[in-house]
Every structure is written in structure tokens, then in C-alpha cells.
Design a protein around this motif. Structure first.
Motif, short mmCIF file in Angstrom:
data_model
loop_
_atom_site.label_atom_id
_atom_site.label_comp_id
_atom_site.label_asym_id
_atom_site.label_seq_id
_atom_site.Cartn_x
_atom_site.Cartn_y
_atom_site.Cartn_z
N ARG A 197 15.64 -12.84 84.96
CA ARG A 197 15.42 -13.57 83.72
C ARG A 197 15.57 -12.63 82.53
O ARG A 197 15.12 -11.48 82.59
N ALA A 198 16.23 -13.12 81.48
CA ALA A 198 16.40 -12.30 80.27
C ALA A 198 16.68 -13.22 79.09
O ALA A 198 17.11 -14.37 79.26
N ALA A 199 16.43 -12.70 77.90
CA ALA A 199 16.64 -13.50 76.70
C ALA A 199 18.12 -13.66 76.38
O ALA A 199 18.53 -14.64 75.75
N ASP A 200 18.95 -12.70 76.81
CA ASP A 200 20.38 -12.76 76.51
C ASP A 200 21.17 -12.10 77.63
O ASP A 200 20.61 -11.40 78.47
N PHE A 201 22.48 -12.35 77.64
CA PHE A 201 23.30 -11.86 78.74
C PHE A 201 23.38 -10.34 78.76
O PHE A 201 23.38 -9.73 79.85
N ALA A 202 23.44 -9.71 77.61
CA ALA A 202 23.54 -8.25 77.57
C ALA A 202 22.36 -7.60 78.28
O ALA A 202 22.51 -6.58 78.96
N THR A 203 21.18 -8.19 78.14
CA THR A 203 19.98 -7.67 78.81
C THR A 203 20.01 -7.98 80.30
O THR A 203 19.55 -7.18 81.12
N LEU A 204 20.58 -9.12 80.64
CA LEU A 204 20.62 -9.55 82.04
C LEU A 204 21.69 -8.81 82.85
O LEU A 204 21.53 -8.58 84.05
N ALA A 205 22.78 -8.43 82.20
CA ALA A 205 23.95 -7.88 82.89
C ALA A 205 23.65 -6.75 83.88
O ALA A 205 24.17 -6.76 85.00
N PRO A 206 22.83 -5.76 83.54
CA PRO A 206 22.57 -4.68 84.50
C PRO A 206 21.95 -5.18 85.81
O PRO A 206 22.24 -4.65 86.88
N GLN A 207 21.10 -6.22 85.72
CA GLN A 207 20.51 -6.78 86.92
C GLN A 207 21.56 -7.49 87.78
O GLN A 207 21.55 -7.39 89.01
N LEU A 208 22.48 -8.17 87.12
CA LEU A 208 23.54 -8.85 87.85
C LEU A 208 24.50 -7.85 88.49
O LEU A 208 24.94 -8.04 89.63
N GLU A 209 24.79 -6.80 87.78
CA GLU A 209 25.68 -5.76 88.31
C GLU A 209 25.06 -5.11 89.55
O GLU A 209 25.76 -4.81 90.52
N ALA A 210 23.76 -4.91 89.52
CA ALA A 210 23.07 -4.31 90.67
C ALA A 210 23.06 -5.26 91.86
O ALA A 210 23.05 -4.81 93.01
N TRP A 211 23.07 -6.57 91.59
CA TRP A 211 23.07 -7.56 92.66
C TRP A 211 24.42 -7.66 93.35
O TRP A 211 24.49 -7.94 94.55
N LEU A 212 25.49 -7.42 92.62
CA LEU A 212 26.83 -7.55 93.18
C LEU A 212 27.08 -6.52 94.27
O LEU A 212 26.57 -5.40 94.20
N PRO A 213 27.88 -6.88 95.27
CA PRO A 213 28.23 -5.91 96.31
C PRO A 213 29.22 -4.88 95.78
O PRO A 213 29.93 -5.13 94.80
N ALA A 214 29.28 -3.75 96.44
CA ALA A 214 30.25 -2.72 96.03
C ALA A 214 31.66 -3.19 96.33
O ALA A 214 32.59 -3.00 95.55
N THR A 215 31.86 -3.84 97.49
CA THR A 215 33.17 -4.38 97.86
C THR A 215 32.96 -5.67 98.62
O THR A 215 31.91 -5.90 99.20
N ASP A 216 33.97 -6.51 98.61
CA ASP A 216 33.91 -7.77 99.36
C ASP A 216 35.33 -8.18 99.70
O ASP A 216 35.99 -8.88 98.95
N SER A 217 35.82 -7.72 100.84
CA SER A 217 37.20 -7.95 101.22
C SER A 217 37.46 -9.38 101.68
O SER A 217 38.60 -9.76 101.93
N SER A 218 36.38 -10.19 101.83
CA SER A 218 36.57 -11.55 102.33
C SER A 218 36.98 -12.53 101.24
O SER A 218 37.32 -13.67 101.52
N ILE A 219 36.93 -12.11 99.96
CA ILE A 219 37.31 -13.01 98.88
C ILE A 219 38.80 -13.31 98.97
O ILE A 219 39.62 -12.40 99.03
#
Length: 230
Positions: A197-219
């Protein structure tokens, strides 16, 4: 494992009250309402409590009080969408969103899911600098109920993160299935229990980036499509 990011449009990747105020102006014209109607809507949006779904709901409630029927509201809404991303209904892009979507595209499928029609959506995405940054677009989604259909169509076992500004429409259906959710600003909702949760996307972005996988070859290879679901 496939990773999927589900994004809402209004209030999430397209910011500003411009479209809602355009809607209010068209309602006022149709009803012969005083010019103060739009000013009152602007004030009401700023003061809206947890019982208000969003700015469009604020307009609807005010219009109901003036005797507006469904036909008037529908025509006013479509007229306002025809002005999306113009001077009559301006929108802006959240800081950091373009860069995030470009990076995320290498490890996740980026899906835009909106209740809005396809009217001027391509032009709006172009205006916001987001053209080509979504792998799939679903319009007329009819969230929250329609979100179930979107989720049902995702690959089994997919790692999903739903991002939006409205808990009940954008995030609650995904949360109920155990998916991650990210709530940005939006109207207060005491029932909201997002993963992030965050007030704006710029604040939220680091949390989303940490959630993303390093790689995903199945896409699968990216194919930009616009889907309308009624």
C-alpha cells in the motif's frame, strides 16, 4: 512460473479528476443544472468518505438527487470518455510507471483491466507515454464481478499481482484467491487488506520491483491485444 501484473486504468495509471469532472459537466448540461454543480462535485470528491466507490459514484449520487435516470448518466459518461486525455478531460501518468512497465515486461505479462470502454483508450495510452507497454488490454471488464472472469482465464499456478486504487473493484477478487495486491491512494476503505500500500506509484514501485522475479522464461512472446469483454 508465469508472473502476471494486473493494472487498473482510472486512478491507477491515469491520474487526475479530469474525466470525472467532464462526466459531471455532461450530466449538468443534460439536466440543465446550475454551473455550480461541477464545482460542488469537485468539493465532494475531495471530501468523499468510505461509502463512496469513486469519483464517478459521487457524480451519480449527486445526479440522482436532480432526477437523472440511467439513460442520462450513460450518455453523459460516454460523452466524457470521448474527451479522455484531451484538454476537456486531462489525465497524467504516475511518476515512475513508464520505467517500471518497461522493466517488468522482461519478467511478467502486463495486463490492463478497466471497466471503461475502448473509446479513446489507445489515444490516452499514447498521451500518457504507455502505448505498447501492456501485453493485453481488457475493456468493459465490469469489475468487481467481471474480475472473476479475468482471473479465471489466467494460467493455472500463475503468480499474480493486482494493482489498483479501488479495493473492492480491483483488488478484493484477487485477494480472495490468495493473489498479491497493491493499493495506490484511492478512496478510503476500512475493509482493505492489501499486500502492498502506498499513496502514489513512485512510493509503491520499490515494493513491486522487489516482488517481481529476476527472470521468467515461461512468459510467451508479447502480442499487444485489445480485448472487449461485455
Amino acid at each position: 512460473m508465469t508472473t502476471i501484473l494486473l493494472f487498473d486504468f482510472d486512478g491507477t495509471i491515469a491520474l487526475g479528476d479530469g474525466p470525472v469532472l467532464a462526466y459531471a459537466r455532461h450530466v449538468a448540461i443534460a439536466l440543465g443544472a446550475p454551473e455550480r454543480f461541477v464545482h460542488d462535485i469537485r468539493t465532494a470528491i475531495a471530501a468523499a468518505g468510505p461509502d463512496a466507490v469513486d469519483g464517478y459514484d459521487v457524480v451519480r449520487r449527486a445526479a440522482d438527487g436532480l432526477g437523472a435516470d440511467r439513460a442520462v448518466l450513460s450518455a453523459a459518461y460516454m460523452a466524457s470518455r470521448a474527451q479522455l486525455a484531451t484538454a476537456a478531460a486531462p489525465v497524467t501518468v504516475p511518476s515512475g510507471l513508464v520505467e517500471f512497465l518497461r522493466t517488468a515486461g522482461s519478467v511478467a505479462e502486463r495486463v490492463l483491466v478497466t471497466n471503461a470502454p475502448a473509446v479513446r483508450l489507445p489515444e490516452a495510452l499514447e498521451h500518457l507515454g504507455l502505448a505498447g507497454l501492456f501485453d493485453r488490454i481488457v475493456t468493459d471488464a465490469r469489475k468487481p464481478a467481471g474480475m472473476e472472469k479475468v482471473l479465471d482465464a489466467l494460467p493455472s499456478g500463475a503468480r499474480v499481482l493486482s494493482i489498483g486504487d479501488m479495493w473492492r473493484n480491483d483488488l478484493a477478487p484477487a485477494h480472495a484467491r490468495g493473489h498479491a495486491t497493491a493499493l495506490i491512494g484511492g478512496f478510503a476503505d476500512p475493509a482493505a487488506t492489501p499486500t502492498f500500500r502506498a499513496a502514489d506509484f513512485a512510493t509503491l514501485a520499490p515494493q513491486l520491483e522487489a516482488w517481481l522475479p529476476a527472470t521468467d522464461s515461461s512468459i510467451p512472446p508479447i502480442s499487444h491485444t485489445l480485448t472487449t469483454e461485455g
